[in-house]
Design a protein around this motif. Structure first.
Motif, PDB file in Angstrom:
ATOM      1  N   PRO A 139       0.709  -1.186  -0.012  1.00 25.56           N
ATOM      2  CA  PRO A 139      -0.064  -0.192   0.010  1.00 25.56           C
ATOM      3  C   PRO A 139       0.819   1.195   0.138  1.00 25.56           C
ATOM      4  O   PRO A 139       0.401   2.380  -0.592  1.00 25.56           O
ATOM      5  CB  PRO A 139      -0.676  -0.121   1.321  1.00 25.56           C
ATOM      6  N   ARG A 140       2.062   1.343   0.481  1.00 26.05           N
ATOM      7  CA  ARG A 140       2.877   2.631   0.626  1.00 26.05           C
ATOM      8  C   ARG A 140       3.366   2.713  -0.868  1.00 26.05           C
ATOM      9  O   ARG A 140       3.295   3.909  -1.208  1.00 26.05           O
ATOM     10  CB  ARG A 140       4.349   2.157   1.424  1.00 26.05           C
ATOM     11  N   LYS A 141       3.518   2.083  -1.782  1.00 26.14           N
ATOM     12  CA  LYS A 141       3.650   2.249  -3.254  1.00 26.14           C
ATOM     13  C   LYS A 141       2.760   3.030  -3.771  1.00 26.14           C
ATOM     14  O   LYS A 141       2.964   3.800  -5.158  1.00 26.14           O
ATOM     15  CB  LYS A 141       4.200   1.119  -3.853  1.00 26.14           C
ATOM     16  N   ASN A 142       1.503   2.597  -3.711  1.00 30.78           N
ATOM     17  CA  ASN A 142       0.213   3.019  -4.476  1.00 30.78           C
ATOM     18  C   ASN A 142      -0.424   4.285  -3.738  1.00 30.78           C
ATOM     19  O   ASN A 142      -1.057   4.963  -4.332  1.00 30.78           O
ATOM     20  CB  ASN A 142      -0.962   1.907  -4.261  1.00 30.78           C
ATOM     21  N   ARG A 143       0.109   4.900  -2.733  1.00 33.32           N
ATOM     22  CA  ARG A 143      -0.277   6.063  -2.001  1.00 33.32           C
ATOM     23  C   ARG A 143       0.555   7.127  -2.478  1.00 33.32           C
ATOM     24  O   ARG A 143       1.769   7.133  -2.345  1.00 33.32           O
ATOM     25  CB  ARG A 143      -0.287   5.727  -0.769  1.00 33.32           C
ATOM     26  N   PRO A 144       0.143   8.393  -2.874  1.00 37.71           N
ATOM     27  CA  PRO A 144       0.825   9.348  -3.240  1.00 37.71           C
ATOM     28  C   PRO A 144       1.326  10.274  -2.104  1.00 37.71           C
ATOM     29  O   PRO A 144       0.924  10.133  -0.905  1.00 37.71           O
ATOM     30  CB  PRO A 144      -0.301  10.178  -3.912  1.00 37.71           C
ATOM     31  N   TYR A 145       2.579  10.616  -2.297  1.00 43.92           N
ATOM     32  CA  TYR A 145       3.204  11.357  -1.070  1.00 43.92           C
ATOM     33  C   TYR A 145       2.375  12.492  -0.630  1.00 43.92           C
ATOM     34  O   TYR A 145       1.787  13.355  -1.353  1.00 43.92           O
ATOM     35  CB  TYR A 145       4.620  12.040  -1.759  1.00 43.92           C
ATOM     36  N   GLN A 146       2.547  12.417   0.713  1.00 42.73           N
ATOM     37  CA  GLN A 146       1.826  13.808   1.576  1.00 42.73           C
ATOM     38  C   GLN A 146       2.743  14.358   2.718  1.00 42.73           C
ATOM     39  O   GLN A 146       3.690  13.493   3.097  1.00 42.73           O
ATOM     40  CB  GLN A 146       0.646  12.922   2.469  1.00 42.73           C
ATOM     41  N   LYS A 147       3.030  15.591   2.679  1.00 42.23           N
ATOM     42  CA  LYS A 147       3.966  16.053   3.358  1.00 42.23           C
ATOM     43  C   LYS A 147       3.486  15.905   4.669  1.00 42.23           C
ATOM     44  O   LYS A 147       2.095  15.863   5.164  1.00 42.23           O
ATOM     45  CB  LYS A 147       3.806  17.719   3.269  1.00 42.23           C
ATOM     46  N   PRO A 148       4.435  15.677   5.873  1.00 45.10           N
ATOM     47  CA  PRO A 148       4.151  15.872   6.961  1.00 45.10           C
ATOM     48  C   PRO A 148       3.476  16.985   7.490  1.00 45.10           C
ATOM     49  O   PRO A 148       3.549  18.170   7.137  1.00 45.10           O
ATOM     50  CB  PRO A 148       5.355  15.366   7.768  1.00 45.10           C
ATOM     51  N   ILE A 149       2.669  16.841   8.778  1.00 50.40           N
ATOM     52  CA  ILE A 149       1.941  18.131   9.310  1.00 50.40           C
ATOM     53  C   ILE A 149       2.464  18.450  10.608  1.00 50.40           C
ATOM     54  O   ILE A 149       2.413  17.371  11.387  1.00 50.40           O
ATOM     55  CB  ILE A 149       0.306  17.841   9.182  1.00 50.40           C
ATOM     56  N   PHE A 150       3.211  19.393  10.963  1.00 53.45           N
ATOM     57  CA  PHE A 150       3.575  19.585  12.266  1.00 53.45           C
ATOM     58  C   PHE A 150       2.679  20.662  12.910  1.00 53.45           C
ATOM     59  O   PHE A 150       2.350  21.762  12.605  1.00 53.45           O
ATOM     60  CB  PHE A 150       4.988  20.066  12.125  1.00 53.45           C
ATOM     61  N   LYS A 151       2.331  20.200  13.958  1.00 54.90           N
ATOM     62  CA  LYS A 151       1.654  20.853  15.082  1.00 54.90           C
ATOM     63  C   LYS A 151       2.345  21.517  16.204  1.00 54.90           C
ATOM     64  O   LYS A 151       3.224  21.030  16.684  1.00 54.90           O
ATOM     65  CB  LYS A 151       0.271  20.134  15.397  1.00 54.90           C
ATOM     66  N   LYS A 152       1.773  22.561  16.549  1.00 56.73           N
ATOM     67  CA  LYS A 152       2.506  23.053  17.853  1.00 56.73           C
ATOM     68  C   LYS A 152       2.160  22.281  18.944  1.00 56.73           C
ATOM     69  O   LYS A 152       1.158  21.524  19.138  1.00 56.73           O
ATOM     70  CB  LYS A 152       1.941  24.320  18.446  1.00 56.73           C
ATOM     71  N   LEU A 153       3.120  22.232  19.948  1.00 52.63           N
ATOM     72  CA  LEU A 153       2.771  21.168  21.411  1.00 52.63           C
ATOM     73  C   LEU A 153       1.425  21.539  22.009  1.00 52.63           C
ATOM     74  O   LEU A 153       0.980  22.807  22.259  1.00 52.63           O
ATOM     75  CB  LEU A 153       3.874  21.749  22.323  1.00 52.63           C
ATOM     76  N   GLY A 154       0.642  20.615  22.007  1.00 54.64           N
ATOM     77  CA  GLY A 154      -0.673  20.977  22.693  1.00 54.64           C
ATOM     78  C   GLY A 154      -1.980  20.822  21.774  1.00 54.64           C
ATOM     79  O   GLY A 154      -2.813  20.760  22.133  1.00 54.64           O
ATOM     80  N   GLU A 155      -1.585  21.165  20.418  1.00 54.96           N
ATOM     81  CA  GLU A 155      -2.677  21.190  19.380  1.00 54.96           C
ATOM     82  C   GLU A 155      -3.182  19.692  18.875  1.00 54.96           C
ATOM     83  O   GLU A 155      -2.199  18.861  18.882  1.00 54.96           O
ATOM     84  CB  GLU A 155      -2.189  22.025  18.086  1.00 54.96           C
ATOM     85  N   ARG A 156      -4.297  19.444  18.215  1.00 54.85           N
ATOM     86  CA  ARG A 156      -4.750  18.359  18.112  1.00 54.85           C
ATOM     87  C   ARG A 156      -4.430  18.061  16.620  1.00 54.85           C
ATOM     88  O   ARG A 156      -4.664  18.949  16.115  1.00 54.85           O
ATOM     89  CB  ARG A 156      -6.090  18.155  18.362  1.00 54.85           C
ATOM     90  N   TYR A 157      -4.510  16.720  16.217  1.00 57.14           N
ATOM     91  CA  TYR A 157      -4.623  16.628  14.691  1.00 57.14           C
ATOM     92  C   TYR A 157      -6.036  16.294  14.468  1.00 57.14           C
ATOM     93  O   TYR A 157      -6.672  15.476  14.885  1.00 57.14           O
ATOM     94  CB  TYR A 157      -3.783  15.355  14.339  1.00 57.14           C
ATOM     95  N   THR A 158      -6.653  17.079  13.567  1.00 52.17           N
ATOM     96  CA  THR A 158      -7.965  16.835  12.839  1.00 52.17           C
ATOM     97  C   THR A 158      -8.118  16.524  11.704  1.00 52.17           C
ATOM     98  O   THR A 158      -7.181  16.684  10.603  1.00 52.17           O
ATOM     99  CB  THR A 158      -8.768  18.029  13.214  1.00 52.17           C
TER     100      THR A 158
END
Length: 158
Positions: A139-158
């Motif tokens: 599955p890693r080869k079929n998926r397009p590249y996504q940039k990593p998302i960096f959040k500030k300390l304490g923020e949630r990923y939504t």
């Protein structure tokens, strides 16, 4: 006296000697193959057909060297030509076959020089089973590249 066997030519008649050599090679490669399902199926179906035709015979039951979830497990010892193989037992095997106890490590199959592709060709011609090529599922080869998302300390990923 040597125990070496001649290499069977794929276009020759399917003899017990040729089939048992091919079974030996397929079984040996299945033990280390990354996906051994097809090789074990080819071995099992070939031995089943050989037993039905009277070209191989069930000798008895052995305790398995590598039992799965139980402390003891038995395998059926099958003799085909100059070779012996193990297959999973059926319920009737426990009633009909003698139990031979522990596997004797000193008994070895004769060596043979045959390629895996030749062995598979011989057994596929005998059984009629064909290998279905499956595309590699990564599955890693079929998926397009996504940039990593960096959040500030304490923020949630939504």
């Amino acid at each position: 006296m040597t125990h070496e066997r001649k290499v069977p030519h794929p276009k020759t008649k399917l003899t017990i000697d040729n089939l048992s050599q091919a079974l030996f090679i397929v079984n040996r490669h299945a033990k280390t193959a990354p996906n051994p399902k097809f090789l074990y199926k080819l071995k099992h179906e070939s031995l089943k057909k050989l037993i039905e035709e009277g070209k191989a015979k069930k000798i008895g039951l052995h305790f398995s060297q590598n039992p799965r979830n139980s402390k003891q497990q038995s395998d059926v010892l099958v003799e085909c030509g100059h070779y012996t193989f193990h297959i999973p037992p059926t319920k009737s095997d426990f009633a009909e076959l003698p139990h031979l106890g522990k596997l004797d490590g000193s008994v070895r199959n004769p060596k043979t020089s045959l390629s895996l592709s030749q062995a598979k060709t011989v057994l596929q011609a005998y059984t009629g089973i064909t290998e279905i090529e499956q595309p590699p599922s990564n599955p890693r080869k079929n998926r397009p590249y996504q940039k990593p998302i960096f959040k500030k300390l304490g923020e949630r990923y939504t």
